[in-house]
Each structure stands twice: as structure tokens, then as C-alpha cells.
Design a protein around this motif. Structure first.
Motif, PDB file in Angstrom:
ATOM      1  N   VAL A 256     -10.501 -14.744  -4.532  1.00  0.00           N
ATOM      2  CA  VAL A 256      -9.804 -13.673  -5.247  1.00  0.00           C
ATOM      3  C   VAL A 256      -9.971 -12.395  -4.436  1.00  0.00           C
ATOM      4  O   VAL A 256     -11.102 -12.015  -4.104  1.00  0.00           O
ATOM      5  CB  VAL A 256     -10.371 -13.470  -6.663  1.00  0.00           C
ATOM      6  CG1 VAL A 256      -9.712 -12.260  -7.329  1.00  0.00           C
ATOM      7  CG2 VAL A 256     -10.157 -14.712  -7.512  1.00  0.00           C
ATOM      8  N   ASP A 257      -8.871 -11.762  -4.106  1.00  0.00           N
ATOM      9  CA  ASP A 257      -8.927 -10.478  -3.419  1.00  0.00           C
ATOM     10  C   ASP A 257      -9.689  -9.496  -4.307  1.00  0.00           C
ATOM     11  O   ASP A 257      -9.332  -9.329  -5.483  1.00  0.00           O
ATOM     12  CB  ASP A 257      -7.508  -9.972  -3.163  1.00  0.00           C
ATOM     13  CG  ASP A 257      -7.467  -8.748  -2.254  1.00  0.00           C
ATOM     14  OD1 ASP A 257      -8.302  -7.845  -2.435  1.00  0.00           O
ATOM     15  OD2 ASP A 257      -6.578  -8.693  -1.385  1.00  0.00           O
ATOM     16  N   PRO A 258     -10.736  -8.853  -3.793  1.00  0.00           N
ATOM     17  CA  PRO A 258     -11.510  -7.911  -4.616  1.00  0.00           C
ATOM     18  C   PRO A 258     -10.656  -6.810  -5.239  1.00  0.00           C
ATOM     19  O   PRO A 258     -10.996  -6.286  -6.302  1.00  0.00           O
ATOM     20  CB  PRO A 258     -12.509  -7.311  -3.622  1.00  0.00           C
ATOM     21  CG  PRO A 258     -12.629  -8.315  -2.542  1.00  0.00           C
ATOM     22  CD  PRO A 258     -11.289  -8.971  -2.433  1.00  0.00           C
ATOM     23  N   MET A 259      -9.536  -6.482  -4.598  1.00  0.00           N
ATOM     24  CA  MET A 259      -8.653  -5.452  -5.136  1.00  0.00           C
ATOM     25  C   MET A 259      -7.922  -5.925  -6.388  1.00  0.00           C
ATOM     26  O   MET A 259      -7.278  -5.135  -7.077  1.00  0.00           O
ATOM     27  CB  MET A 259      -7.635  -5.014  -4.077  1.00  0.00           C
ATOM     28  CG  MET A 259      -8.256  -4.582  -2.757  1.00  0.00           C
ATOM     29  SD  MET A 259      -9.376  -3.177  -2.923  1.00  0.00           S
ATOM     30  CE  MET A 259      -8.213  -1.836  -3.094  1.00  0.00           C
ATOM     31  N   GLN A 260      -8.037  -7.235  -6.696  1.00  0.00           N
ATOM     32  CA  GLN A 260      -7.371  -7.793  -7.875  1.00  0.00           C
ATOM     33  C   GLN A 260      -8.358  -8.380  -8.881  1.00  0.00           C
ATOM     34  O   GLN A 260      -7.947  -8.939  -9.906  1.00  0.00           O
ATOM     35  CB  GLN A 260      -6.371  -8.869  -7.437  1.00  0.00           C
ATOM     36  CG  GLN A 260      -5.275  -8.341  -6.528  1.00  0.00           C
ATOM     37  CD  GLN A 260      -4.396  -9.443  -5.959  1.00  0.00           C
ATOM     38  OE1 GLN A 260      -4.623 -10.628  -6.198  1.00  0.00           O
ATOM     39  NE2 GLN A 260      -3.392  -9.058  -5.193  1.00  0.00           N
ATOM     40  N   ILE A 261      -9.656  -8.261  -8.605  1.00  0.00           N
ATOM     41  CA  ILE A 261     -10.662  -8.866  -9.488  1.00  0.00           C
ATOM     42  C   ILE A 261     -10.650  -8.234 -10.875  1.00  0.00           C
ATOM     43  O   ILE A 261     -11.041  -8.866 -11.869  1.00  0.00           O
ATOM     44  CB  ILE A 261     -12.079  -8.747  -8.852  1.00  0.00           C
ATOM     45  CG1 ILE A 261     -13.094  -9.614  -9.600  1.00  0.00           C
ATOM     46  CG2 ILE A 261     -12.550  -7.306  -8.821  1.00  0.00           C
ATOM     47  CD1 ILE A 261     -12.874 -11.087  -9.468  1.00  0.00           C
ATOM     48  N   ASP A 262     -10.176  -6.996 -10.979  1.00  0.00           N
ATOM     49  CA  ASP A 262     -10.126  -6.333 -12.278  1.00  0.00           C
ATOM     50  C   ASP A 262      -9.244  -7.095 -13.273  1.00  0.00           C
ATOM     51  O   ASP A 262      -9.523  -7.107 -14.476  1.00  0.00           O
ATOM     52  CB  ASP A 262      -9.633  -4.891 -12.135  1.00  0.00           C
ATOM     53  CG  ASP A 262      -8.273  -4.791 -11.454  1.00  0.00           C
ATOM     54  OD1 ASP A 262      -8.148  -5.328 -10.336  1.00  0.00           O
ATOM     55  OD2 ASP A 262      -7.358  -4.183 -12.035  1.00  0.00           O
TER      56      ASP A 262
END
Length: 372
Positions: A256-262
């Protein structure tokens, strides 16, 4: 015309801590035009072909990624021990090459075996060093790097015992702005959503334990499973053979791209994971009940210390790795489900407030160093 500043960030596995700091640097463009470099491993694990998180994500933000061939002292003898030791002197030659070529104004190190050669060579080039320690204890690389640092920034007060007070300050652990925007949940989803993660590289031990109770869990939960690349193929195949009534409840991801983990945190009601510094900071802020399985072999048992922060606040349960089995894991998950209202949003408020401002404070330190 803005002054261009070259900064080198380095670390073994800094991941989202470094990413949150990069976000803050990119917000601070009123006086400087940043030219950001990351020097670190391009593989997730020794002997692995899996790319590191930093090599996949950082270039998307305009960060110049430079891999370093670095070795480490391994606690257990494996087929990679001798090759890894042979890389240690190569790492210093590699560091000389990178630092001489980039000529940064400042170096910010997040620890890990790959960072130490960069710190030492940077010091010899008289480049100011800032070190950030993420854990509740202190890693070996950062304790050694502290000898060469102008300033040492700590995530937790418990790390103060390991560093000289005269140049040490507690700033917290930087957290991505997207994660900071995740709202607390007032009510559990129906059906509840379980997020299982071993971090960006995955956890084989968690995956194997989950595998034995997967059908039982899927009868109760929707499961988002971050397997890591090593186990992704197995669990993708496993999904194909699940009964139709539970197949649709199971989502398998290798990364998972950390920029999308939210987005995953927003959906999640309960989290299963390790207890690295970044994981603890994020779970604490999003306030989702968690079952934490600390890695047992890390130095100073730092993951267990991290996990106890959330256990004490009431947000998490702990299973020590030596005690973990499928039955115990399932019972802990069901306990979180039954006690969800009592556990949710019970994070440590002091640590949460500290971490929310950590990236700002860390960049403030870098800017102060640059003024001198």
C-alpha cells in the motif's frame, strides 16, 4: 531568487517517518528551494529482490533516490551473514562517492545500518548532522551516529537515557498529514473491518498464523490483508478457493502506498500488526483498537516497549511472539470486537499531540542548523 539547499536524508528503514518529514520540507519553501536526496538500501531485506519502500515512493515526490551498498552485523548466522559483513567497507567508499557528488548542506539521519557510513563521511566533510531516533529505546546505529551529530531529536522521552542531554531534544515521531486527517470512529462498521498488516514488507509469522483461522475470521469480519510481496501470491491463490459467501469479504494486497494508507485506516475498525514506531504512532492517532505482536528480536525489546504505550492507554492488546498461536490471536480479535466501544479512541493523548507537531519541530531543527 530563493536559495537552493541540498539536504541528504538517510536511513535503513525510516519509511513513513522520513516521508512525513519530506512532506514538511516541501511545505517550507518560503525561503529555500529544497533539493532532497535519499541515500539508503534499494532492497527491503538482505538477500531479497523486493524493492524498499523508499525506492518505490520517494522519487514520486521529486526526491533523488541513491542506493547504497551497505552491510550489517547480524544477530543470527545465515547464508547472508558473511556477504553482509563484506559490504561494510564497501558502504564507506559508497558514502564518500555520494556525499562528494551531492555536497549537501545538512544531513538528516533516521538510523539503521545504512545510515552510519553516510553520517561518518558527512562528519568528515564537516557537514552538520541531525539524528532522529524513532523508537522508545535507541538503535545501535543512532547511538553511534550521536557522536557525530550537532543535534539529536527523539520521538520518546524514554530514549533520553541513551543520548547526551546537551544536544538532545524530544520532538515526537513525524506522521503523514493524510493520517492526521483520519477522523475518530464513533461506531463500528457492519460487518466490522479488520486490517492485518506486517508493515510495508509484511510479516511471515503473522501471515502464517492468520492463514489457519482465516475462514473463521471471515465469517465475522471483512479483512484487508497487507501480506507483503513474499506471501502475496500464496494468499491471492488462497482467496480463489474460499467459499463464495466469504470470498468477497477478503481483500489481499502486497503493498500500500503510504500516501494512501489513510483510506485503509478510515475503513478499519480493528488492526492487527507489529509495533514498530511508525505503526504505533499511526494507530495511536487514528484511534482504532489493535492487537499488537511485537518483533521479539529487535534491540532493547523496543517493539514491546512501543506496544506497552498503547496497552497502557487501553487502545491495544499485546501478544508476545513466543506466545502467539491461531487460537490466541482469534480470541484477542474477538475481545477487541466485544470491547470495541471501550477501546476505541483510547490512545495516549500526550504522545498524539507530540507526534502531530513532530515533522514541524524536526524541520525547525534542520533550519536552525542551516542558520549557523
Amino acid at each position: 531568487m530563493k536559495k537552493k539547499i541540498r539536504i541528504v536524508l538517510t536511513g535503513g528503514h525510516a519509511g513513513t517517518t522520513a516521508l512525513a518529514t519530506i512532506e514538511e520540507l516541501l511545505r517550507r519553501t518560503d525561503k529555500f528551494e529544497w533539493e532532497i536526496y535519499w541515500i539508503g538500501p534499494d532492497k527491503a531485506l538482505e538477500g531479497s529482490r523486493i524493492p524498499s519502500l523508499e525506492s518505490k515512493v520517494f522519487p514520486k515526490l521529486g526526491v533523488f533516490f541513491h542506493p547504497i551498498i551497505a552491510g550489517r552485523l547480524q544477530r543470527n548466522f545465515t547464508i547472508w551473514t558473511i556477504p553482509s559483513l563484506m559490504k561494510v567497507p564497501i558502504a564507506f567508499f559508497h558514502a564518500v562517492y555520494h556525499i562528494f557528488k551531492i555536497k549537501p548542506k545538512v544531513i538528516l539521519s533516521f538510523g539503521g545500518y545504512a545510515s552510519l557510513p553516510i553520517v561518518i563521511i558527512g562528519f568528515l566533510y564537516r557537514i552538520p548532522i541531525v539524528v532522529h531516533e524513532q523508537t522508545a529505546a535507541a538503535g545501535l546505529a543512532n547511538r553511534m551516529s550521536a557522536l557525530f551529530a550537532k543535534k539529536i531529536a527523539l520521538a520518546r522521552r524514554s530514549s533520553l537515557d541513551f543520548f547526551p542531554n546537551i544536544k538532545t531534544v524530544v520532538v515526537g515521531n513525524p506522521v503523514l498529514s493524510q493520517v492526521l486527517e483520519v477522523s475518530p470512529k464513533k461506531n463500528i462498521s457492519s460487518p466490522p473491518v479488520l486490517f492485518v498488516t506486517g508493515g510495508s514488507r509484511g510479516s511471515s509469522r503473522i501471515n502464517k498464523t492468520l492463514d489457519k483461522i482465516l475462514e473463521s475470521i471471515l465469517e465475522v469480519f471483512v479483512v484487508i490483508h497487507l501480506t507483503g510481496e513474499n506471501d502475496f501470491e500464496y494468499f491471492s491463490e488462497r482467496k480463489k478457493h474460499l467459499a463464495p459467501n466469504i470470498n468477497s469479504r477478503y481483500e489481499v494486497r502486497d503493498f500500500v502506498d503510504p500516501m494512501q494508507i489513510d483510506n485503509i485506516y478510515r475503513m478499519s475498525d480493528i488492526i492487527i500488526g507489529r509495533s514498530g514506531a511508525n505503526t504505533i504512532s499511526e494507530i495511536n492517532i487514528v484511534g482504532r483498537p489493535a492487537v499488537l505482536i511485537p518483533i521479539s528480536w529487535v534491540q532493547h525489546n523496543e517493539q514491546l516497549k512501543n506496544a506497552k504505550i498503547l496497552e497502557k492507554s487501553g487502545l491495544a492488546l499485546i501478544i508476545e511472539e513466543k506466545d502467539m498461536n491461531p487460537d490466541k490471536l482469534f480470541k484477542k480479535i474477538l475481545f477487541c470486537l466485544k470491547s470495541w466501544k471501550d477501546m476505541a479512541n483510547k490512545g495516549d493523548a500526550d504522545i498524539s499531540n507530540l507526534d502531530k507537531k513532530a515533522s514541524e519541530k524536526l524541520v525547525d531543527i534542520v533550519l536552525e542548523i542551516l542558520k549557523k
